[in-house]
Design an enzyme around this catalytic site. Sequence first.
Site, PDB file in Angstrom:
ATOM      1  N   ASN A 186       2.931  -2.429  -9.454  1.00 27.95           N
ATOM      2  CA  ASN A 186       1.747  -3.026  -8.168  1.00 27.95           C
ATOM      3  C   ASN A 186       0.526  -3.114  -8.639  1.00 27.95           C
ATOM      4  OD1 ASN A 186       0.851  -0.557  -7.673  1.00 27.95           O
ATOM      5  ND2 ASN A 186       2.795   0.315  -7.003  1.00 27.95           N
TER       6      ASN A 186
ATOM      7  N   ASP B  42       8.809   1.354  -4.884  1.00 25.42           N
ATOM      8  CA  ASP B  42       9.809   1.817  -4.141  1.00 25.42           C
ATOM      9  C   ASP B  42      11.094   1.335  -4.377  1.00 25.42           C
ATOM     10  OD1 ASP B  42       8.061   2.902  -2.137  1.00 25.42           O
ATOM     11  OD2 ASP B  42       7.451   0.862  -1.140  1.00 25.42           O
TER      12      ASP B  42
ATOM     13  N   LYS C 108      15.735  -7.201 -24.805  1.00 23.47           N
ATOM     14  CA  LYS C 108      14.669  -8.050 -24.352  1.00 23.47           C
ATOM     15  C   LYS C 108      15.590  -9.313 -23.639  1.00 23.47           C
ATOM     16  CE  LYS C 108      10.783 -11.121 -24.668  1.00 23.47           C
ATOM     17  NZ  LYS C 108      10.118 -12.043 -25.565  1.00 23.47           N
TER      18      LYS C 108
ATOM     19  N   PHE D 163      -1.240   8.538   1.337  1.00 24.93           N
ATOM     20  CA  PHE D 163      -1.893   7.438   1.563  1.00 24.93           C
ATOM     21  C   PHE D 163      -1.101   6.294   2.135  1.00 24.93           C
ATOM     22  CE2 PHE D 163      -6.247   7.494  -0.046  1.00 24.93           C
ATOM     23  CZ  PHE D 163      -6.125   8.513  -0.528  1.00 24.93           C
TER      24      PHE D 163
ATOM     25  N   LYS E 202       4.666   7.171   9.108  1.00 22.79           N
ATOM     26  CA  LYS E 202       4.628   7.881   7.571  1.00 22.79           C
ATOM     27  C   LYS E 202       4.180   9.297   7.811  1.00 22.79           C
ATOM     28  CE  LYS E 202       4.266   3.731   5.142  1.00 22.79           C
ATOM     29  NZ  LYS E 202       3.387   2.528   4.418  1.00 22.79           N
TER      30      LYS E 202
ATOM     31  N   LYS F 261       7.134  12.023   6.544  1.00 24.75           N
ATOM     32  CA  LYS F 261       6.911  12.602   5.375  1.00 24.75           C
ATOM     33  C   LYS F 261       6.122  14.103   5.580  1.00 24.75           C
ATOM     34  CE  LYS F 261       6.571   8.400   2.963  1.00 24.75           C
ATOM     35  NZ  LYS F 261       6.463   7.691   1.862  1.00 24.75           N
TER      36      LYS F 261
HETATM   37  N1  CTP Z   1       5.148   7.507  -1.674  1.00 24.46           N
HETATM   38  C1  CTP Z   1       6.109   8.649  -2.322  1.00 24.46           C
HETATM   39  N2  CTP Z   1       7.089   8.148  -2.872  1.00 24.46           N
HETATM   40  C2  CTP Z   1       7.253   6.927  -3.249  1.00 24.46           C
HETATM   41  C3  CTP Z   1       6.672   6.081  -2.471  1.00 24.46           C
HETATM   42  C4  CTP Z   1       5.297   6.303  -1.789  1.00 24.46           C
HETATM   43  O1  CTP Z   1       5.636  10.051  -2.287  1.00 24.46           O
HETATM   44  N3  CTP Z   1       8.557   6.443  -3.866  1.00 24.46           N
HETATM   45  C5  CTP Z   1       4.076   8.331  -1.114  1.00 24.46           C
HETATM   46  C6  CTP Z   1       2.865   7.499  -1.574  1.00 24.46           C
HETATM   47  O2  CTP Z   1       2.125   7.858  -2.691  1.00 24.46           O
HETATM   48  C7  CTP Z   1       1.922   7.504  -0.264  1.00 24.46           C
HETATM   49  C8  CTP Z   1       3.058   7.624   0.940  1.00 24.46           C
HETATM   50  O3  CTP Z   1       4.236   7.964   0.241  1.00 24.46           O
HETATM   51  O4  CTP Z   1       0.947   8.700  -0.095  1.00 24.46           O
HETATM   52  C9  CTP Z   1       3.021   6.453   1.415  1.00 24.46           C
HETATM   53  O5  CTP Z   1       3.086   5.148   0.453  1.00 24.46           O
HETATM   54  P1  CTP Z   1       3.405   3.700   0.970  1.00 24.46           P
HETATM   55  O6  CTP Z   1       3.787   2.856  -0.139  1.00 24.46           O
HETATM   56  O7  CTP Z   1       2.285   3.093   1.950  1.00 24.46           O
HETATM   57  O8  CTP Z   1       4.781   3.823   1.956  1.00 24.46           O
HETATM   58  P2  CTP Z   1       6.186   3.871   1.706  1.00 24.46           P
HETATM   59  O9  CTP Z   1       6.819   5.273   2.205  1.00 24.46           O
HETATM   60  O10 CTP Z   1       6.495   3.612   0.621  1.00 24.46           O
HETATM   61  O11 CTP Z   1       6.782   2.802   2.840  1.00 24.46           O
HETATM   62  P3  CTP Z   1       6.710   1.114   2.833  1.00 24.46           P
HETATM   63  O12 CTP Z   1       6.463   0.925   1.564  1.00 24.46           O
HETATM   64  O13 CTP Z   1       7.877   0.691   3.546  1.00 24.46           O
HETATM   65  O14 CTP Z   1       5.250   0.792   3.667  1.00 24.46           O
END
Ligand code: CTP
Length: 395
Positions: free
Chosen positions: A210, A279, A289, A322, A336, A340
């Site tokens: 990302n 994610d 490759k 975040f 969230k 969490k």
């Molecule tokens: N995070 C995490 N582990 C993951 C993905 C995210 O611990 N596999 C943490 C990120 O570092 C951040 C928080 O979860 O502090 C929220 O991340 P975000 O990407 O905004 O949310 P997601 O929980 O991944 O949900 P979505 O992508 O569906 O918005």
Amino acid sequence: MSLKNRKIIVGITGGIAAYKTPNLIRLLKKDEAEVRSIMTSSATKFITALTIETVSQNPVSVEMFPEDRFAGTHHIDMADWPDLFVIAPATANFIAKVASGICDDLLSTVICATRKPILIAPAMNTNMYLNPITQKNIKFLKELGYQFIDPNEGELACNVVGWGRMAEPEEIYSYILKQFQKKKSLSNKKVLVTAGPCREAIDPVRYISNRSSGKMGYALASAAKDAGAEVTLVSGPSSLSDPSGIKVIKVESTDEMYHAVKERFPQSDILIMAAAPADFTPEIVEKRKMKKSDSMVLRLKPTIDILSSLRRQRKNQKIIGFALETDRGPENALAKLKAKALDMIVLNMMEKQTPFDSDLNRVTIIYKNGKTEKTALMPKTKLAEILIEKIATLK
Ligand code: CTP
């Protein structure tokens, strides 16, 4: 003595106010600071290096390549040495050079190479000070976190009365004292920070990732260190250089980040998850490759959610997450935070100006009691300091 063991480099540039700098150095020395000095060659026209050497009790550096010694990394050694740089007086030319990243003598090179705090005391003719270019340079440097002790209004060397008179040595000295007396809000705390993106391999050369740059996480790690914490930074791939005084652990994938965090979380007092883990990860990582001619269907499986996985290990650590949202930001972020079990969540909204890779950011802070606070648009370094102060006071 308040400045005992503090290391200060006083940079002197070519202005008449340089005659006051020995007095500043004398005040710092009286307070037991260790002072070194770098002069520009113009500064030596106004005051001799011998005077500065005498008051600072240290050799003065002027030349980038002095004849008497090998100076290959002299500028880097000097950039790392002090706790603070003070440039007094700072001319319009010097400020312009710093704002443009020009390194054409020892002082400008050291200032470009350092990550230490820099305090600038401008001194110049009123028109030069009020010149929109100088004002733009000062504003830009302030946004980047350079500190300025503004000049006073008064009689100038050119017989004009106006703005541009360097702050008095006593004022500069008190400002410096205040900097060092600031209470360290995270002393004795261990802070674990994650930053940057993660990469999920598709094959040996390709990955899913990302647009996170890591800037916010790195700024938070540095701000936590400046607040007195012992900081470990778990970083996904980032082009940023390692912040000084911080243990940096480099990881690639979300799974590696998960293991790095899980191992260090029990010894930490605070976890700041500023990273953007992936994610999803490919179900199968191809060993060779993939060829263009291969038909390609990428099947993905969810990665582990690092924050949610820490539940069982958690004692009384404060956890900060975040959230990056495109819509319904506060509702999504609050959800969230609850899901969490966070103490605080920092919401970034994808607006016209994206937070990615920018040096500026604005956020909404949401606490677990639902209270929210919005910040102004500001440099990530400044924002990090504000966030760290909020984190330090979390109940
Ligand atoms: N995070 C995490 N582990 C993951 C993905 C995210 O611990 N596999 C943490 C990120 O570092 C951040 C928080 O979860 O502090 C929220 O991340 P975000 O990407 O905004 O949310 P997601 O929980 O991944 O949900 P979505 O992508 O569906 O918005």
